[in-house]
Design a protein around this motif. Sequence first.
Motif, PDB file in Angstrom:
ATOM      1  N   LEU A 191       0.826  -1.200   0.000  1.00 48.94           N
ATOM      2  CA  LEU A 191       0.000   0.000   0.000  1.00 48.94           C
ATOM      3  C   LEU A 191       0.864   1.255   0.000  1.00 48.94           C
ATOM      4  O   LEU A 191       0.600   2.210  -0.739  1.00 48.94           O
ATOM      5  CB  LEU A 191      -0.910   0.000   1.233  1.00 48.94           C
ATOM      6  N   ALA A 192       1.912   1.261   0.812  1.00 49.60           N
ATOM      7  CA  ALA A 192       2.745   2.452   0.991  1.00 49.60           C
ATOM      8  C   ALA A 192       3.699   2.712  -0.167  1.00 49.60           C
ATOM      9  O   ALA A 192       4.314   3.784  -0.238  1.00 49.60           O
ATOM     10  CB  ALA A 192       3.544   2.337   2.284  1.00 49.60           C
ATOM     11  N   THR A 193       3.815   1.761  -1.079  1.00 50.98           N
ATOM     12  CA  THR A 193       4.687   1.934  -2.244  1.00 50.98           C
ATOM     13  C   THR A 193       3.895   1.949  -3.555  1.00 50.98           C
ATOM     14  O   THR A 193       4.495   2.002  -4.631  1.00 50.98           O
ATOM     15  CB  THR A 193       5.729   0.802  -2.315  1.00 50.98           C
ATOM     16  N   LEU A 194       2.569   1.868  -3.440  1.00 51.43           N
ATOM     17  CA  LEU A 194       1.658   1.818  -4.591  1.00 51.43           C
ATOM     18  C   LEU A 194       1.793   0.534  -5.403  1.00 51.43           C
ATOM     19  O   LEU A 194       1.244   0.444  -6.506  1.00 51.43           O
ATOM     20  CB  LEU A 194       1.871   3.032  -5.506  1.00 51.43           C
ATOM     21  N   ARG A 195       2.488  -0.458  -4.861  1.00 51.53           N
ATOM     22  CA  ARG A 195       2.594  -1.717  -5.598  1.00 51.53           C
ATOM     23  C   ARG A 195       1.240  -2.390  -5.759  1.00 51.53           C
ATOM     24  O   ARG A 195       1.035  -3.180  -6.679  1.00 51.53           O
ATOM     25  CB  ARG A 195       3.565  -2.671  -4.888  1.00 51.53           C
ATOM     26  N   PHE A 196       0.297  -2.060  -4.873  1.00 50.50           N
ATOM     27  CA  PHE A 196      -1.005  -2.715  -4.900  1.00 50.50           C
ATOM     28  C   PHE A 196      -1.806  -2.384  -6.157  1.00 50.50           C
ATOM     29  O   PHE A 196      -2.760  -3.101  -6.484  1.00 50.50           O
ATOM     30  CB  PHE A 196      -1.810  -2.345  -3.650  1.00 50.50           C
ATOM     31  N   VAL A 197      -1.445  -1.321  -6.900  1.00 46.20           N
ATOM     32  CA  VAL A 197      -2.217  -0.972  -8.097  1.00 46.20           C
ATOM     33  C   VAL A 197      -1.714  -1.715  -9.338  1.00 46.20           C
ATOM     34  O   VAL A 197      -2.349  -1.642 -10.390  1.00 46.20           O
ATOM     35  CB  VAL A 197      -2.183   0.552  -8.372  1.00 46.20           C
ATOM     36  N   ARG A 198      -0.594  -2.425  -9.205  1.00 48.45           N
ATOM     37  CA  ARG A 198      -0.030  -3.069 -10.401  1.00 48.45           C
ATOM     38  C   ARG A 198      -0.939  -4.164 -10.953  1.00 48.45           C
ATOM     39  O   ARG A 198      -1.098  -4.280 -12.170  1.00 48.45           O
ATOM     40  CB  ARG A 198       1.359  -3.634 -10.077  1.00 48.45           C
ATOM     41  N   GLU A 199      -1.526  -4.958 -10.074  1.00 45.31           N
ATOM     42  CA  GLU A 199      -2.368  -6.056 -10.566  1.00 45.31           C
ATOM     43  C   GLU A 199      -3.712  -5.565 -11.099  1.00 45.31           C
ATOM     44  O   GLU A 199      -4.075  -5.906 -12.242  1.00 45.31           O
ATOM     45  CB  GLU A 199      -2.582  -7.098  -9.461  1.00 45.31           C
ATOM     46  N   PRO A 200      -4.482  -4.760 -10.330  1.00 51.04           N
ATOM     47  CA  PRO A 200      -5.797  -4.361 -10.868  1.00 51.04           C
ATOM     48  C   PRO A 200      -5.717  -3.434 -12.067  1.00 51.04           C
ATOM     49  O   PRO A 200      -6.640  -3.406 -12.887  1.00 51.04           O
ATOM     50  CB  PRO A 200      -6.469  -3.672  -9.669  1.00 51.04           C
ATOM     51  N   TRP A 201      -4.631  -2.656 -12.179  1.00 46.12           N
ATOM     52  CA  TRP A 201      -4.541  -1.672 -13.267  1.00 46.12           C
ATOM     53  C   TRP A 201      -3.570  -2.077 -14.380  1.00 46.12           C
ATOM     54  O   TRP A 201      -3.390  -1.335 -15.329  1.00 46.12           O
ATOM     55  CB  TRP A 201      -4.134  -0.312 -12.712  1.00 46.12           C
ATOM     56  N   GLY A 202      -2.949  -3.239 -14.262  1.00 46.23           N
ATOM     57  CA  GLY A 202      -2.084  -3.728 -15.335  1.00 46.23           C
ATOM     58  C   GLY A 202      -0.912  -2.809 -15.635  1.00 46.23           C
ATOM     59  O   GLY A 202      -0.279  -2.270 -14.705  1.00 46.23           O
ATOM     60  N   PRO A 203      -0.588  -2.611 -16.933  1.00 43.65           N
ATOM     61  CA  PRO A 203       0.563  -1.778 -17.303  1.00 43.65           C
ATOM     62  C   PRO A 203       0.507  -0.361 -16.744  1.00 43.65           C
ATOM     63  O   PRO A 203       1.540   0.218 -16.375  1.00 43.65           O
ATOM     64  CB  PRO A 203       0.499  -1.768 -18.835  1.00 43.65           C
ATOM     65  N   ILE A 204      -0.686   0.213 -16.658  1.00 37.35           N
ATOM     66  CA  ILE A 204      -0.818   1.560 -16.098  1.00 37.35           C
ATOM     67  C   ILE A 204      -0.427   1.547 -14.621  1.00 37.35           C
ATOM     68  O   ILE A 204       0.277   2.440 -14.133  1.00 37.35           O
ATOM     69  CB  ILE A 204      -2.250   2.088 -16.266  1.00 37.35           C
ATOM     70  N   GLY A 205      -0.867   0.516 -13.901  1.00 37.15           N
ATOM     71  CA  GLY A 205      -0.516   0.399 -12.492  1.00 37.15           C
ATOM     72  C   GLY A 205       0.971   0.188 -12.282  1.00 37.15           C
ATOM     73  O   GLY A 205       1.562   0.743 -11.347  1.00 37.15           O
ATOM     74  N   VAL A 206       1.582  -0.604 -13.141  1.00 34.91           N
ATOM     75  CA  VAL A 206       3.028  -0.836 -13.048  1.00 34.91           C
ATOM     76  C   VAL A 206       3.789   0.472 -13.247  1.00 34.91           C
ATOM     77  O   VAL A 206       4.720   0.801 -12.512  1.00 34.91           O
ATOM     78  CB  VAL A 206       3.477  -1.881 -14.087  1.00 34.91           C
ATOM     79  N   ALA A 207       3.369   1.239 -14.252  1.00 39.14           N
ATOM     80  CA  ALA A 207       4.027   2.517 -14.526  1.00 39.14           C
ATOM     81  C   ALA A 207       3.810   3.506 -13.386  1.00 39.14           C
ATOM     82  O   ALA A 207       4.728   4.234 -12.991  1.00 39.14           O
ATOM     83  CB  ALA A 207       3.500   3.100 -15.840  1.00 39.14           C
ATOM     84  N   LEU A 208       2.593   3.529 -12.845  1.00 40.43           N
ATOM     85  CA  LEU A 208       2.287   4.454 -11.751  1.00 40.43           C
ATOM     86  C   LEU A 208       3.110   4.129 -10.513  1.00 40.43           C
ATOM     87  O   LEU A 208       3.662   5.030  -9.861  1.00 40.43           O
ATOM     88  CB  LEU A 208       0.792   4.374 -11.420  1.00 40.43           C
ATOM     89  N   ALA A 209       3.208   2.849 -10.184  1.00 42.59           N
ATOM     90  CA  ALA A 209       3.996   2.447  -9.021  1.00 42.59           C
ATOM     91  C   ALA A 209       5.475   2.776  -9.208  1.00 42.59           C
ATOM     92  O   ALA A 209       6.155   3.215  -8.269  1.00 42.59           O
ATOM     93  CB  ALA A 209       3.813   0.953  -8.756  1.00 42.59           C
ATOM     94  N   ALA A 210       5.971   2.579 -10.421  1.00 45.64           N
ATOM     95  CA  ALA A 210       7.379   2.882 -10.689  1.00 45.64           C
ATOM     96  C   ALA A 210       7.660   4.377 -10.602  1.00 45.64           C
ATOM     97  O   ALA A 210       8.714   4.807 -10.122  1.00 45.64           O
ATOM     98  CB  ALA A 210       7.764   2.349 -12.069  1.00 45.64           C
ATOM     99  N   LEU A 211       6.710   5.185 -11.051  1.00 49.07           N
ATOM    100  CA  LEU A 211       6.909   6.633 -11.091  1.00 49.07           C
ATOM    101  C   LEU A 211       6.693   7.290  -9.735  1.00 49.07           C
ATOM    102  O   LEU A 211       7.473   8.159  -9.319  1.00 49.07           O
ATOM    103  CB  LEU A 211       5.946   7.243 -12.119  1.00 49.07           C
ATOM    104  N   LEU A 212       5.635   6.885  -9.029  1.00 56.55           N
ATOM    105  CA  LEU A 212       5.246   7.586  -7.797  1.00 56.55           C
ATOM    106  C   LEU A 212       5.479   6.781  -6.522  1.00 56.55           C
ATOM    107  O   LEU A 212       5.298   7.312  -5.424  1.00 56.55           O
ATOM    108  CB  LEU A 212       3.763   7.968  -7.874  1.00 56.55           C
ATOM    109  N   GLY A 213       5.868   5.525  -6.663  1.00 60.05           N
ATOM    110  CA  GLY A 213       6.011   4.665  -5.491  1.00 60.05           C
ATOM    111  C   GLY A 213       7.001   5.179  -4.464  1.00 60.05           C
ATOM    112  O   GLY A 213       6.715   5.194  -3.260  1.00 60.05           O
ATOM    113  N   ARG A 214       8.155   5.633  -4.902  1.00 59.73           N
ATOM    114  CA  ARG A 214       9.179   6.088  -3.951  1.00 59.73           C
ATOM    115  C   ARG A 214       8.775   7.360  -3.226  1.00 59.73           C
ATOM    116  O   ARG A 214       8.878   7.422  -1.996  1.00 59.73           O
ATOM    117  CB  ARG A 214      10.518   6.270  -4.669  1.00 59.73           C
ATOM    118  N   PRO A 215       8.302   8.415  -3.929  1.00 60.68           N
ATOM    119  CA  PRO A 215       7.869   9.597  -3.179  1.00 60.68           C
ATOM    120  C   PRO A 215       6.676   9.326  -2.280  1.00 60.68           C
ATOM    121  O   PRO A 215       6.569   9.894  -1.189  1.00 60.68           O
ATOM    122  CB  PRO A 215       7.530  10.619  -4.280  1.00 60.68           C
TER     123      PRO A 215
END
Length: 293
Positions: A191-215
Amino acid sequence: MTKIYRMRRRTPETLDDLVTLAGLSNNAANVVMQLAIPGVGHGVEESRVASGRVVDRPLKRARTTTQYLAVALYGSERDRSVYRRAIAEVHSHVYSTDDSPVRYSGNSRKLQLWVAACLFYYYVDQYELVHGPLDEPVLDRLTVEASVLATGVNVTAEEWPQTWVDFTAYWEKSLDDVEIAPEVRAYLDDLATLRFVREPWGPIGVALAALLGRPYNFFTRGTVHPRIREAMGWSWSDAEQRRLERLMRLVGVADRVFPGSLLYRAYLVDLRARVALGRNPLGTTRLDDARAA
């Protein structure tokens, strides 16, 4: 947590005056604190209510959580009654099984009191982080007002602390119950790294977690209560604290321009529209048969 005493706005008169962009932009820290108590943590991690799980329906969960706060802060008694009944129905499906590590119930007053306390603590903490410390008489008044965060479920007003001293005593005592199991910690790390959006949102979730996960993770670690941060096994350095303080200076400026109450009021309009159309404000409840077994 080190507070940043600058950009002070007017003394908050009501609970909604505590709303800041800092609090609105990072609900993960609040969720981490709520789930740090075993009954809440295992209840959410094991939940059979698939339609309400953040890992399956992140946007819906964000909407319903924010809507609950909107109803508490701005809603009428009718709004609160409608939402209270809807929450109780969903929570009736959340209960421990013989395989659960601890006994819990989604409608437990004790656990719901803790969740409400986390919401109030976070409102106060985020306000003081951005705008400076509040005097005890102000905190006393806000503590009484904050009872709506608890009575929106099935906690009574009498069970809610009536002074800031009472609230602080309850909070400190409750922190002694903090215990985060490995499976709950993994859930909260996602939850705190946004990794949880990778599965329900697919490629968009993977990109979002990679871009915003650290901040997002930085902000979450910096704004969670220190004892709970330690229980999560998260580090926090002096250099990171200085970075957070610089960020809060910018938030303080933005907070004067964009009132966070606008977002809450929009969610209240959405709730009333759903009720007028005869729809459940929380949507259709869908259970996970595998977990319900």
